[in-house]
Design a protein around this motif. Structure first.
Motif, PDB file in Angstrom:
ATOM      1  N   ALA A  58      -4.100   6.472  10.807  1.00 53.90           N
ATOM      2  CA  ALA A  58      -3.045   7.460  10.338  1.00 53.90           C
ATOM      3  C   ALA A  58      -1.805   7.316  10.967  1.00 53.90           C
ATOM      4  N   LEU A  59      -1.700   6.823  12.223  1.00 48.69           N
ATOM      5  CA  LEU A  59      -0.380   6.363  12.583  1.00 48.69           C
ATOM      6  C   LEU A  59       0.196   5.483  11.934  1.00 48.69           C
ATOM      7  N   LYS A  60      -0.473   4.514  11.355  1.00 50.44           N
ATOM      8  CA  LYS A  60       0.144   3.274  10.715  1.00 50.44           C
ATOM      9  C   LYS A  60       0.059   3.350   9.112  1.00 50.44           C
ATOM     10  N   ASN A  61       0.121   4.874   9.024  1.00 47.12           N
ATOM     11  CA  ASN A  61      -0.113   5.138   7.279  1.00 47.12           C
ATOM     12  C   ASN A  61      -0.881   4.136   6.463  1.00 47.12           C
ATOM     13  N   THR A  62      -2.042   3.983   6.919  1.00 46.50           N
ATOM     14  CA  THR A  62      -2.868   3.108   5.886  1.00 46.50           C
ATOM     15  C   THR A  62      -4.298   3.564   6.074  1.00 46.50           C
TER      16      THR A  62
END
Length: 102
Positions: free
Chosen positions: A26-30
């Motif tokens: 989620a933090l890496k938007n993946t």
């Protein structure tokens, strides 16, 4: 860009480890799948999968989710009996009948 074929899989993984992976994705938007593919492909090539800043984020997420496992624990994890019991399908009369040879 490389075209691939992806498959759905039913992999069992330690719960806190999964929480950290999901939060990192989620933090890496993946997606979780993309994150795992990247980790594995880097490992297969003997490369570090994460930058120093990402490793710092992972350390924070491990604290948040209470994940104290490390690479030293790899291949030595034993599932609790309660977790194994929940994951083991129960044999019912109908499944027992299907399993009988005729």
């Amino acid at each position: 860009m490389t075209i691939v074929t992806r498959v759905q899989t039913g992999v069992r993984i330690e719960a806190r480890l999964l929480s950290v992976l999901k939060a990192l994705a989620a933090l890496k938007n993946t997606s979780l799948g993309d994150l795992l593919e990247g980790i594995v492909l880097h490992a297969f090539d003997g490369q570090q999968a994460f930058s120093a800043s990402t490793l710092a984020q992972i350390a924070e997420l491990k604290k948040i989710y209470g994940l104290e496992l490390s690479a030293a624990d790899s291949h030595q994890l034993v599932e609790s009996e309660r977790a194994v019991a929940r994951a083991t399908p129960k044999r019912t009369a109908s499944t027992a009948k299907r399993g009988r040879k005729r």
